[in-house]
Design a protein around this motif. Structure first.
Motif, short mmCIF file in Angstrom:
data_model
loop_
_atom_site.label_atom_id
_atom_site.label_comp_id
_atom_site.label_asym_id
_atom_site.label_seq_id
_atom_site.Cartn_x
_atom_site.Cartn_y
_atom_site.Cartn_z
N ASP A 379 26.91 -0.91 -3.66
CA ASP A 379 26.18 -1.97 -2.99
C ASP A 379 24.88 -2.22 -3.72
OD1 ASP A 379 28.12 -2.23 -1.08
OD2 ASP A 379 27.00 -1.27 0.54
N ARG A 380 24.35 -3.40 -3.51
CA ARG A 380 23.06 -3.77 -4.11
C ARG A 380 22.23 -4.51 -3.08
NH1 ARG A 380 24.81 -8.92 -7.64
NH2 ARG A 380 26.51 -9.59 -6.31
N LEU A 381 20.95 -4.51 -3.29
CA LEU A 381 19.99 -5.13 -2.37
C LEU A 381 19.65 -6.54 -2.84
CD1 LEU A 381 17.84 -1.94 -2.10
CD2 LEU A 381 18.94 -3.01 -0.14
N HIS A 382 19.20 -7.39 -1.90
CA HIS A 382 19.02 -8.80 -2.22
C HIS A 382 17.64 -9.32 -1.84
CE1 HIS A 382 20.19 -9.88 2.08
NE2 HIS A 382 20.68 -8.66 1.95
N PRO A 383 16.69 -9.30 -2.76
CA PRO A 383 15.41 -9.97 -2.50
C PRO A 383 15.64 -11.47 -2.37
CG PRO A 383 15.24 -8.45 -4.38
CD PRO A 383 16.70 -8.61 -4.07
N ASP A 384 15.33 -12.04 -1.22
CA ASP A 384 15.52 -13.47 -0.96
C ASP A 384 14.78 -13.82 0.32
OD1 ASP A 384 17.20 -12.54 1.14
OD2 ASP A 384 19.00 -12.76 -0.08
N GLY A 385 14.94 -15.04 0.77
CA GLY A 385 14.21 -15.46 1.97
C GLY A 385 14.56 -14.67 3.20
N THR A 386 15.85 -14.27 3.34
CA THR A 386 16.24 -13.53 4.54
C THR A 386 15.55 -12.18 4.60
OG1 THR A 386 18.21 -12.58 3.47
CG2 THR A 386 18.48 -14.67 4.64
N THR A 387 15.49 -11.47 3.51
CA THR A 387 14.87 -10.14 3.53
C THR A 387 13.34 -10.23 3.46
OG1 THR A 387 15.24 -9.93 1.13
CG2 THR A 387 16.88 -8.96 2.60
N LEU A 388 12.82 -11.26 2.83
CA LEU A 388 11.36 -11.41 2.80
C LEU A 388 10.81 -11.74 4.18
CD1 LEU A 388 10.78 -13.45 -0.51
CD2 LEU A 388 10.18 -11.05 -0.09
N ARG A 389 11.59 -12.39 5.02
CA ARG A 389 11.13 -12.78 6.35
C ARG A 389 11.39 -11.71 7.41
NH1 ARG A 389 10.01 -18.20 7.02
NH2 ARG A 389 10.56 -19.60 5.30
N SER A 390 12.28 -10.78 7.16
CA SER A 390 12.71 -9.81 8.16
C SER A 390 11.75 -8.61 8.24
CB SER A 390 14.12 -9.31 7.82
OG SER A 390 14.44 -8.14 8.51
N ALA A 391 11.41 -8.21 9.46
CA ALA A 391 10.54 -7.05 9.65
C ALA A 391 11.25 -5.77 9.20
CB ALA A 391 10.13 -6.94 11.11
N LYS A 392 12.53 -5.62 9.57
CA LYS A 392 13.28 -4.42 9.16
C LYS A 392 13.43 -4.36 7.64
CE LYS A 392 16.02 -3.66 13.35
NZ LYS A 392 17.39 -3.56 13.92
N SER A 393 13.74 -5.48 7.03
CA SER A 393 13.90 -5.50 5.59
C SER A 393 12.57 -5.25 4.88
CB SER A 393 14.48 -6.84 5.14
OG SER A 393 15.80 -7.00 5.59
N ARG A 394 11.49 -5.72 5.47
CA ARG A 394 10.19 -5.47 4.83
C ARG A 394 9.98 -3.97 4.66
NH1 ARG A 394 4.15 -6.06 7.43
NH2 ARG A 394 3.03 -5.40 5.56
#
Length: 421
Positions: A379-394
């Motif tokens: 698996d790989r991680l995805h820097p993008d708008g969804t993860t930049l906006r998410s508190a958990k992803s932050r």
């Protein structure tokens, strides 16, 4: 140890360029995260002898699985690393936010899955500051024969500069699709008069722009030039290509309907034009992976559909970029619906046709060498708008960067940001 001889490549590149030439955009405009550079484009006098093609700057690619003699190279100590190899992937970056986020039906999707050129550059700076160094995905695992005589993939020990951590970059859909051309992205990669890779496209006013500051590939090239210790082995990233709208901005695809000799002639010109681009990418540390020909969901399609699609990919893309052991799943959809618990018929077909590294998308850089077949799934991680906006992803991405320092809310649509509430 792998080394690329610049003199030999220069000769091959010269022959390719002589055969097909490369685009020479007119007066570029100026827009983006910083003032785009522009090489000289003065035309020679009518009777003046042609200028020789610039010889490419030497570029060395090394093998991170081989420790330098004595454990030291260029005064830097290298030590064994057997931990997690982090993997971040990007889509093409937004060059002109005013076109990408103009409120049309594409705006929210681009906001979800892309970063801007400025955000991307800040991510590069952050992972560099946090001690990551780039490695090639194909160097992280290798095929070995075990005591039972079975060939299986195994995780490699990497020898890294002391205190550094390995990082893979991959880039999906580096095809410059038609929809991107109207929505704030660059149009294609070209070779500039300095022999380096540049992006070409149009700014919001319709002016041609030749730049190294507006495209994910050229931004990373420039960053590594300025921070060579970010890539101690010469690695850049793996470009994940479909084929249904050509590759790298060149329309190399076939159309199964209404095909004419004239269209085939145009296609052949595009094929010749992209060859030196592919060669220069390979020479300077970029590699290629398959994203299927038609960007199809591998978890839901029949074996017949998958194999027919992949044959198109081999014919139209693999024939140009060469063999690759890496398959990137469109939409993250795993082959046969589940490649973790089984190796289904489509997975086996892919493995038999040369693929060894199978990449999906997840919440961490997880990987597993399969025990029943010579393959690794990851698996790989995805820097993008969804993860930049998410508190958990932050919180999850804090090892790489802090989203609040990266996201540019002044240019993005006014949508919810979890860590602001």
């Amino acid at each position: 140890m792998r080394r690329i001889t610049s003199l030999l490549f220069a000769l091959l590149l010269l022959l390719s360029l002589t055969a097909c030439g490369s685009p020479a955009p007119a007066s570029p405009g100026s827009s983006g995260p910083s003032q785009p550079e522009e090489p000289s484009v003065e035309a020679p006098e009518a009777d003046a002898p042609a200028e020789p093609e610039p010889e490419p700057e030497p570029y060395t690619i090394l093998d991170p699985t081989v420790q330098p003699e004595g454990g030291i190279r260029d005064g830097v100590t290298y030590v064994a690393y057997d931990g997690v190899v982090e993997h971040l992937f990007f889509h093409p970056v937004v060059a002109y936010p005013e076109l990408a986020f103009d409120g049309d039906y594409k705006s929210d999707g681009i906001d979800d899955w892309m970063v801007t050129a400025g955000e991307y550059l800040k991510i590069l700076q952050s992972v560099y500051d946090k001690g990551y160094v780039l490695v090639d995905i194909a160097d992280c695992w290798s095929e070995q024969t075990n005591e039972a005589g079975e060939t299986r993939m195994v995780k490699n020990t990497l020898y890294l500069p002391e205190g550094k951590k390995p990082l893979i970059f991959s880039y999906d859909d580096v095809n410059y699709y038609e929809y991107m051309l109207e929505n704030g992205f660059t149009y294609k990669l070209v070779i500039g008069e300095d022999g380096k890779l540049w992006s070409w496209g149009l700014d919001p006013q319709g002016n041609e722009v030749l730049s190294r500051d507006l495209d994910a590939v050229t931004i990373l090239d420039k960053f590594v030039e300025e921070h060579p210790d970010f890539s101690p082995f010469g690695a850049k990233g793996c470009l994940s290509l479909t084929g249904y709208e050509g590759i790298l901005g060149y329309r190399t695809q076939t159309d199964r309907e209404n095909w004419t000799p004239e269209r085939e002639a145009d296609r052949q010109k595009e094929i010749e034009a992209v060859k030196p681009i592919v060669a220069e990418l390979k020479r300077t540390g970029w590699t290629f992976g398959s994203h299927t020909w038609g960007h199809i969901s591998l978890n839901t399609r029949t074996v017949e559909t998958v194999t027919a699609d992949m044959q198109k990919w081999f014919d139209e893309v693999g024939s140009l970029v060469g063999e690759t052991p890496v398959l990137f799943y469109p939409f993250g959809g795993r082959l046969d619906g589940d490649d973790v618990k089984q190796s289904g018929p489509a997975f086996q077909w892919m493995q038999q046709h040369g693929f060894r590294i199978f990449c999906s998308v997840g919440i961490d850089s997880w990987s597993k060498c399969k025990s029943d077949i010579s393959a690794v799934i990851c698996d790989r991680l995805h820097p993008d708008g969804t993860t930049l906006r998410s508190a958990k992803s932050r919180e999850r991405y804090m090892k790489f960067y802090d989203a609040k320092d990266i996201i540019d809310l002044s240019v993005r649509p006014q949508r919810e940001v979890g860590w602001l509430s």
